[in-house]
Design a protein around this motif. Structure first.
Motif, PDB file in Angstrom:
ATOM      1  N   GLY A 297       0.798  -1.221   0.000  1.00 30.72           N
ATOM      2  CA  GLY A 297       0.000   0.000   0.000  1.00 30.72           C
ATOM      3  C   GLY A 297       0.834   1.276   0.000  1.00 30.72           C
ATOM      4  O   GLY A 297       0.323   2.365   0.278  1.00 30.72           O
ATOM      5  N   ARG A 298       2.107   1.157  -0.319  1.00 33.09           N
ATOM      6  CA  ARG A 298       2.964   2.348  -0.304  1.00 33.09           C
ATOM      7  C   ARG A 298       2.867   3.091  -1.637  1.00 33.09           C
ATOM      8  O   ARG A 298       3.001   2.458  -2.699  1.00 33.09           O
ATOM      9  N   PRO A 299       2.634   4.413  -1.596  1.00 31.97           N
ATOM     10  CA  PRO A 299       2.554   5.179  -2.851  1.00 31.97           C
ATOM     11  C   PRO A 299       3.937   5.419  -3.429  1.00 31.97           C
ATOM     12  O   PRO A 299       4.948   5.179  -2.761  1.00 31.97           O
TER      13      PRO A 299
ATOM     14  N   ALA B 191      14.271   0.015  11.118  1.00 36.09           N
ATOM     15  CA  ALA B 191      13.907   0.031   9.695  1.00 36.09           C
ATOM     16  C   ALA B 191      12.651   0.866   9.447  1.00 36.09           C
ATOM     17  O   ALA B 191      11.759   0.915  10.279  1.00 36.09           O
ATOM     18  N   PHE B 192      12.620   1.538   8.290  1.00 30.81           N
ATOM     19  CA  PHE B 192      11.486   2.405   7.949  1.00 30.81           C
ATOM     20  C   PHE B 192      10.877   1.999   6.605  1.00 30.81           C
ATOM     21  O   PHE B 192      10.391   2.823   5.847  1.00 30.81           O
ATOM     22  N   CYS B 193      10.897   0.686   6.324  1.00 34.62           N
ATOM     23  CA  CYS B 193      10.376   0.217   5.031  1.00 34.62           C
ATOM     24  C   CYS B 193       8.873   0.407   4.910  1.00 34.62           C
ATOM     25  O   CYS B 193       8.347   0.501   3.811  1.00 34.62           O
ATOM     26  N   GLY B 194       8.193   0.454   6.081  1.00 38.40           N
ATOM     27  CA  GLY B 194       6.723   0.486   6.077  1.00 38.40           C
ATOM     28  C   GLY B 194       6.149   1.650   5.281  1.00 38.40           C
ATOM     29  O   GLY B 194       5.085   1.534   4.681  1.00 38.40           O
ATOM     30  N   GLU B 195       6.897   2.760   5.266  1.00 41.41           N
ATOM     31  CA  GLU B 195       6.391   3.939   4.544  1.00 41.41           C
ATOM     32  C   GLU B 195       7.290   4.292   3.367  1.00 41.41           C
ATOM     33  O   GLU B 195       7.263   5.410   2.857  1.00 41.41           O
ATOM     34  N   CYS B 196       8.110   3.340   2.926  1.00 38.75           N
ATOM     35  CA  CYS B 196       9.090   3.680   1.880  1.00 38.75           C
ATOM     36  C   CYS B 196       8.404   3.910   0.533  1.00 38.75           C
ATOM     37  O   CYS B 196       7.865   2.983  -0.056  1.00 38.75           O
ATOM     38  N   ASN B 197       8.462   5.147   0.073  1.00 42.52           N
ATOM     39  CA  ASN B 197       7.776   5.524  -1.171  1.00 42.52           C
ATOM     40  C   ASN B 197       8.789   5.938  -2.235  1.00 42.52           C
ATOM     41  O   ASN B 197       8.515   6.771  -3.095  1.00 42.52           O
ATOM     42  N   ARG B 198      10.021   5.339  -2.151  1.00 46.64           N
ATOM     43  CA  ARG B 198      11.132   5.737  -3.007  1.00 46.64           C
ATOM     44  C   ARG B 198      11.427   4.737  -4.104  1.00 46.64           C
ATOM     45  O   ARG B 198      11.474   3.523  -3.869  1.00 46.64           O
ATOM     46  N   ALA B 199      11.654   5.251  -5.284  1.00 49.50           N
ATOM     47  CA  ALA B 199      12.153   4.454  -6.409  1.00 49.50           C
ATOM     48  C   ALA B 199      13.477   5.074  -6.845  1.00 49.50           C
ATOM     49  O   ALA B 199      13.727   6.249  -6.589  1.00 49.50           O
ATOM     50  N   ARG B 200      14.323   4.264  -7.457  1.00 57.07           N
ATOM     51  CA  ARG B 200      15.642   4.742  -7.881  1.00 57.07           C
ATOM     52  C   ARG B 200      15.890   4.408  -9.341  1.00 57.07           C
ATOM     53  O   ARG B 200      15.640   3.284  -9.765  1.00 57.07           O
ATOM     54  N   LEU B 201      16.401   5.396 -10.056  1.00 52.72           N
ATOM     55  CA  LEU B 201      16.693   5.226 -11.480  1.00 52.72           C
ATOM     56  C   LEU B 201      18.204   5.311 -11.664  1.00 52.72           C
ATOM     57  O   LEU B 201      18.822   6.298 -11.252  1.00 52.72           O
TER      58      LEU B 201
ATOM     59  N   LEU C 287      13.748  -0.772  -7.033  1.00 52.03           N
ATOM     60  CA  LEU C 287      12.650  -0.482  -6.108  1.00 52.03           C
ATOM     61  C   LEU C 287      13.113  -0.432  -4.659  1.00 52.03           C
ATOM     62  O   LEU C 287      12.295  -0.207  -3.756  1.00 52.03           O
ATOM     63  N   CYS C 288      14.404  -0.656  -4.426  1.00 51.17           N
ATOM     64  CA  CYS C 288      14.940  -0.635  -3.064  1.00 51.17           C
ATOM     65  C   CYS C 288      16.450  -0.380  -3.135  1.00 51.17           C
ATOM     66  O   CYS C 288      17.091  -0.799  -4.104  1.00 51.17           O
ATOM     67  N   LEU C 289      16.978   0.308  -2.131  1.00 49.47           N
ATOM     68  CA  LEU C 289      18.422   0.591  -2.094  1.00 49.47           C
ATOM     69  C   LEU C 289      19.223  -0.701  -2.063  1.00 49.47           C
ATOM     70  O   LEU C 289      20.366  -0.754  -2.498  1.00 49.47           O
ATOM     71  N   PHE C 290      18.601  -1.769  -1.568  1.00 51.90           N
ATOM     72  CA  PHE C 290      19.288  -3.055  -1.421  1.00 51.90           C
ATOM     73  C   PHE C 290      18.815  -4.065  -2.467  1.00 51.90           C
ATOM     74  O   PHE C 290      18.918  -5.272  -2.268  1.00 51.90           O
ATOM     75  N   ALA C 291      18.271  -3.550  -3.571  1.00 51.23           N
ATOM     76  CA  ALA C 291      17.743  -4.456  -4.599  1.00 51.23           C
ATOM     77  C   ALA C 291      18.882  -5.205  -5.289  1.00 51.23           C
ATOM     78  O   ALA C 291      20.031  -4.789  -5.243  1.00 51.23           O
TER      79      ALA C 291
ATOM     80  N   ALA D 267       3.637  -4.426  -8.171  1.00 52.95           N
ATOM     81  CA  ALA D 267       4.132  -5.747  -7.734  1.00 52.95           C
ATOM     82  C   ALA D 267       5.241  -5.624  -6.701  1.00 52.95           C
ATOM     83  O   ALA D 267       5.769  -6.620  -6.209  1.00 52.95           O
ATOM     84  N   ARG D 268       5.581  -4.400  -6.308  1.00 54.02           N
ATOM     85  CA  ARG D 268       6.711  -4.169  -5.398  1.00 54.02           C
ATOM     86  C   ARG D 268       6.388  -4.679  -3.996  1.00 54.02           C
ATOM     87  O   ARG D 268       5.326  -4.417  -3.470  1.00 54.02           O
ATOM     88  N   SER D 269       7.358  -5.388  -3.401  1.00 55.64           N
ATOM     89  CA  SER D 269       7.161  -5.875  -2.011  1.00 55.64           C
ATOM     90  C   SER D 269       8.438  -5.688  -1.190  1.00 55.64           C
ATOM     91  O   SER D 269       8.544  -6.190  -0.085  1.00 55.64           O
ATOM     92  N   ASP D 270       9.401  -4.922  -1.733  1.00 56.92           N
ATOM     93  CA  ASP D 270      10.706  -4.757  -1.062  1.00 56.92           C
ATOM     94  C   ASP D 270      10.559  -4.233   0.368  1.00 56.92           C
ATOM     95  O   ASP D 270       9.789  -3.318   0.622  1.00 56.92           O
ATOM     96  N   ARG D 271      11.339  -4.811   1.285  1.00 57.78           N
ATOM     97  CA  ARG D 271      11.441  -4.318   2.667  1.00 57.78           C
ATOM     98  C   ARG D 271      12.693  -4.903   3.310  1.00 57.78           C
ATOM     99  O   ARG D 271      12.688  -5.491   4.378  1.00 57.78           O
ATOM    100  N   TYR D 272      13.790  -4.700   2.605  1.00 50.79           N
ATOM    101  CA  TYR D 272      15.061  -5.334   2.979  1.00 50.79           C
ATOM    102  C   TYR D 272      15.436  -5.071   4.426  1.00 50.79           C
ATOM    103  O   TYR D 272      15.794  -5.985   5.173  1.00 50.79           O
ATOM    104  N   SER D 273      15.384  -3.790   4.846  1.00 50.35           N
ATOM    105  CA  SER D 273      15.853  -3.466   6.200  1.00 50.35           C
ATOM    106  C   SER D 273      15.016  -4.163   7.262  1.00 50.35           C
ATOM    107  O   SER D 273      15.537  -4.606   8.286  1.00 50.35           O
ATOM    108  N   GLU D 274      13.742  -4.298   7.009  1.00 45.11           N
ATOM    109  CA  GLU D 274      12.877  -5.023   7.959  1.00 45.11           C
ATOM    110  C   GLU D 274      13.304  -6.482   8.025  1.00 45.11           C
ATOM    111  O   GLU D 274      13.397  -7.070   9.104  1.00 45.11           O
TER     112      GLU D 274
HETATM  113  S1  SF4 Z   1      15.399  -1.057   2.698  1.00 41.99           S
HETATM  114 FE1  SF4 Z   1      14.413  -0.749   0.723  1.00 41.99          FE
HETATM  115  S2  SF4 Z   1      12.241  -0.808   1.158  1.00 41.99           S
HETATM  116 FE2  SF4 Z   1      13.288  -0.482   3.108  1.00 41.99          FE
HETATM  117  S3  SF4 Z   1      13.374   1.726   3.357  1.00 41.99           S
HETATM  118 FE3  SF4 Z   1      15.256   1.149   2.360  1.00 41.99          FE
HETATM  119  S4  SF4 Z   1      14.845   1.372   0.170  1.00 41.99           S
HETATM  120 FE4  SF4 Z   1      12.876   1.331   1.214  1.00 41.99          FE
END
Ligand code: SF4
Length: 376
Positions: free
Chosen positions: A39-41, A293-303, A311-315, A344-351
């Protein structure tokens, strides 16, 4: 000169590990209300404009790997400013309100002011200007601050890991003097780039003795200093948990000298926990990706600078938007492809990392993308 105790791991060249996105046959126009599986925008787009940097900070671009034999991306593979602003326009239609330019070191990209001018002309569907900012190591800021501001940049974040010149030179590993970065910070303030943020990555045993000197220096300066927990980004910095100084201990050290009060985040998805000095000395913050960890509200994409969407810093896998751009897909089709990816994004690496024993990392660790490639 880096601390030889840190074991550097050879780089698995990841720049090419991506898939070409699917363009759905039928699609709806962007609504700005896109949400991922949690549900993250999609609100914050970080655009890397170069994979090059003139520093070799050990936690990001260790000189053992990024040495004179390292092959950086050829100009032809980089997105042009026209391609970047075209993609930015599509992301804005999907709800992006903030664009952060990163690198490597973004100020190494020639004529960056031209790109900033193009982005500054974009507006949200509600007709609001975008929040355009940039993260820099400050080495070129003294020369560029005015022209960046005139081009439409609103604010800037400067990475500065120490005030002590010897420690700073050791950490940037190119013997760059701290005085020149401080001059850049002054120039940014004089140019009116505000609010100005200062990011310090804290590595226990390397620069944690700089926490109080940095706080004393930036209190009452109008700049917002944030202490960032050392992260296991990429696959080359030899990260160890015992080199992480938890933010709770950073706050403890600050509180031993200053009266602080916690304040609310500026907006949902903000990465920093914010504090105010009770004596009016301004704001200080911590960014705790490892211990809080603050993945719950992570609304960031990286190009990436080649147009790969992460879709995540740790992708460990990207989505090749450049392939769509350079194969005559129109904006509606590219927008639809981006919509599918984000939904389809579900990233939450830090969590996930938080649930593992210290030093252990989630399965994908070995193939994580480098921070110097997609920006912090
Ligand atoms: S670990 Fe990934 S999903 Fe979690 S806050 Fe960082 S970039 Fe967002």
């Amino acid at each position: 000169m880096t601390d030889k105790s840190t074991k550097i791991i050879p780089l698995a060249d990841l720049r090419y590990a991506s898939r070409v996105p699917t363009v759905p046959a039928r699609f709806l126009a962007p609504t700005g209300l896109l949400g991922d599986t949690l549900g993250r925008p999609l609100r914050d787009l970080r655009i890397s404009v170069t994979d090059r940097c003139n520093f070799r900070c050990n936690y990001c671009m260790p000189s053992e790997i990024f040495d004179k034999n390292y092959t950086f991306l050829p100009q032809s593979s980089l997105l042009s400013f026209e391609e970047i602003s075209r993609l930015a326009k599509i992301f804005v239609a999907h709800g992006v309100e903030k664009i952060r330019l990163t690198g490597g070191e973004p100020l190494l990209r020639k004529n960056l002011e031209v790109l900033i001018g193009m982005l500054a002309r974009l507006q949200t569907p509600a007709g609001k200007p975008l929040d355009i900012t940039l993260t820099t190591n400050g080495s070129l800021l003294a020369r560029k601050a005015r022209s960046l501001k005139d081009a439409g940049l609103q604010r800037v974040t400067v990475s500065l890991d120490a005030l002590d010149d010897a420690i700073f030179r050791r950490m940037n590993d190119v013997d760059f003097p701290v005085a020149d970065v401080l001059k850049g910070i002054d120039a940014a303030q004089q140019a009116g780039l505000a609010p100005l943020k200062i990011n310090m990555v804290v590595k226990r045993g390397t620069n944690d003795d700089q926490i109080l000197p940095m706080a004393r220096h930036f209190r009452h300066s109008g700049a917002v200093l944030r202490f960032i927990e050392y992260m296991d980004v990429g696959a080359t910095n030899g990260w160890r948990m015992d080199e992480v100084l938890p933010s709770s201990q950073v706050i403890e050290r600050l509180r031993a000298e200053f009266a602080l009060v916690a304040i609310d985040p500026n907006h949902s998805g903000e990465t920093a926990e914010r504090w105010h000095y009770l004596d009016g000395g301004g704001e200080v913050g911590v960014i705790s990706s490892v211990t809080h960890a603050f993945c719950g509200e992570c609304n960031r994409a990286r190009l990436s600078t080649e147009g790969k969407l992460f879709l995540c810093l740790f992708a460990s896998q990207g989505h090749d938007l450049r392939a769509l751009l350079r194969s005559q897909h129109d904006d509606e089709q590219i927008a639809a492809a981006i919509g599918l990816i984000w939904q389809a994004r579900s990233d939450r690496y830090s969590e996930l990392r938080a649930g593992l024993p210290p030093d252990a990392s989630p399965a994908s660790a070995a193939k994580r993308v480098e921070m110097s490639y997609i920006g912090g």
